[in-house]
Write a protein that holds these residues in place. Structure first.
Motif, PDB file in Angstrom:
ATOM      1  N   LEU A   1       0.826  -1.206   0.000  1.00 53.83           N
ATOM      2  CA  LEU A   1       0.000   0.000   0.000  1.00 53.83           C
ATOM      3  C   LEU A   1       0.860   1.257   0.000  1.00 53.83           C
ATOM      4  CD1 LEU A   1      -2.823  -1.108   2.461  1.00 53.83           C
ATOM      5  CD2 LEU A   1      -3.004  -0.815  -0.021  1.00 53.83           C
ATOM      6  N   ARG A   2       1.965   1.219   0.722  1.00 56.89           N
ATOM      7  CA  ARG A   2       2.878   2.372   0.748  1.00 56.89           C
ATOM      8  C   ARG A   2       3.506   2.574  -0.625  1.00 56.89           C
ATOM      9  NH1 ARG A   2       3.321   7.086   3.446  1.00 56.89           N
ATOM     10  NH2 ARG A   2       5.472   7.613   3.818  1.00 56.89           N
ATOM     11  N   ALA A   3       3.877   1.480  -1.282  1.00 54.32           N
ATOM     12  CA  ALA A   3       4.451   1.562  -2.628  1.00 54.32           C
ATOM     13  C   ALA A   3       3.435   2.126  -3.625  1.00 54.32           C
ATOM     14  CB  ALA A   3       4.937   0.187  -3.078  1.00 54.32           C
ATOM     15  N   ASP A   4       2.155   1.910  -3.350  1.00 57.60           N
ATOM     16  CA  ASP A   4       1.093   2.458  -4.195  1.00 57.60           C
ATOM     17  C   ASP A   4       0.845   3.936  -3.912  1.00 57.60           C
ATOM     18  OD1 ASP A   4       0.744   0.019  -5.417  1.00 57.60           O
ATOM     19  OD2 ASP A   4      -1.019  -0.542  -4.237  1.00 57.60           O
ATOM     20  N   GLY A   5       1.547   4.488  -2.929  1.00 60.64           N
ATOM     21  CA  GLY A   5       1.464   5.915  -2.661  1.00 60.64           C
ATOM     22  C   GLY A   5       0.534   6.317  -1.534  1.00 60.64           C
ATOM     23  N   LEU A   6      -0.017   5.381  -0.800  1.00 60.34           N
ATOM     24  CA  LEU A   6      -0.908   5.735   0.305  1.00 60.34           C
ATOM     25  C   LEU A   6      -0.114   6.277   1.490  1.00 60.34           C
ATOM     26  CD1 LEU A   6      -2.787   3.779  -1.363  1.00 60.34           C
ATOM     27  CD2 LEU A   6      -3.866   3.274   0.815  1.00 60.34           C
ATOM     28  N   SER A   7      -0.725   7.206   2.191  1.00 61.73           N
ATOM     29  CA  SER A   7      -0.104   7.752   3.400  1.00 61.73           C
ATOM     30  C   SER A   7      -0.203   6.721   4.524  1.00 61.73           C
ATOM     31  CB  SER A   7      -0.814   9.037   3.828  1.00 61.73           C
ATOM     32  OG  SER A   7      -2.118   8.742   4.292  1.00 61.73           O
ATOM     33  N   MET A   8       0.588   6.943   5.565  1.00 59.36           N
ATOM     34  CA  MET A   8       0.529   6.028   6.701  1.00 59.36           C
ATOM     35  C   MET A   8      -0.855   6.055   7.343  1.00 59.36           C
ATOM     36  SD  MET A   8       4.302   5.799   8.420  1.00 59.36           S
ATOM     37  CE  MET A   8       4.286   7.317   9.288  1.00 59.36           C
ATOM     38  N   ARG A   9      -1.482   7.214   7.408  1.00 53.33           N
ATOM     39  CA  ARG A   9      -2.829   7.299   7.984  1.00 53.33           C
ATOM     40  C   ARG A   9      -3.844   6.555   7.121  1.00 53.33           C
ATOM     41  NH1 ARG A   9      -3.495  13.426  10.388  1.00 53.33           N
ATOM     42  NH2 ARG A   9      -1.903  13.179  11.976  1.00 53.33           N
ATOM     43  N   ALA A  10      -3.714   6.664   5.800  1.00 49.24           N
ATOM     44  CA  ALA A  10      -4.637   5.969   4.903  1.00 49.24           C
ATOM     45  C   ALA A  10      -4.464   4.449   5.022  1.00 49.24           C
ATOM     46  CB  ALA A  10      -4.418   6.413   3.462  1.00 49.24           C
ATOM     47  N   ILE A  11      -3.227   4.000   5.137  1.00 54.77           N
ATOM     48  CA  ILE A  11      -2.962   2.571   5.296  1.00 54.77           C
ATOM     49  C   ILE A  11      -3.555   2.085   6.616  1.00 54.77           C
ATOM     50  CG2 ILE A  11      -1.159   0.827   5.607  1.00 54.77           C
ATOM     51  CD1 ILE A  11       0.621   2.632   3.780  1.00 54.77           C
ATOM     52  N   ALA A  12      -3.350   2.845   7.675  1.00 57.18           N
ATOM     53  CA  ALA A  12      -3.881   2.470   8.981  1.00 57.18           C
ATOM     54  C   ALA A  12      -5.403   2.344   8.929  1.00 57.18           C
ATOM     55  CB  ALA A  12      -3.461   3.491  10.036  1.00 57.18           C
TER      56      ALA A  12
END
Length: 57
Positions: A27-38
């Protein structure tokens, strides 16, 4: 009646956590922020931060 919880076997726990860490990295590699991933995985931002930094260390 009291429902008793049985601990998850360690190998199953480790496999589940490894899969979650991999999903966090994807998800991080896809560009999501840490808050969005959480929010996506229903975990804390600290959990996301730990998973991302565990790989870097």
């Amino acid at each position: 009646m009291v429902k008793r919880l049985i601990a998850e076997p360690r190998d199953e726990y480790e496999a589940r956590i490894a899969a979650r860490h991999e999903r966090i990295r994807e998800l991080r590699a896809d560009g999501l922020s840490m808050r969005a991933i959480a929010a996506e995985l229903d975990v804390s931002v600290g959990t996301v931060h730990y998973a991302l930094n565990k790989v870097a260390a």
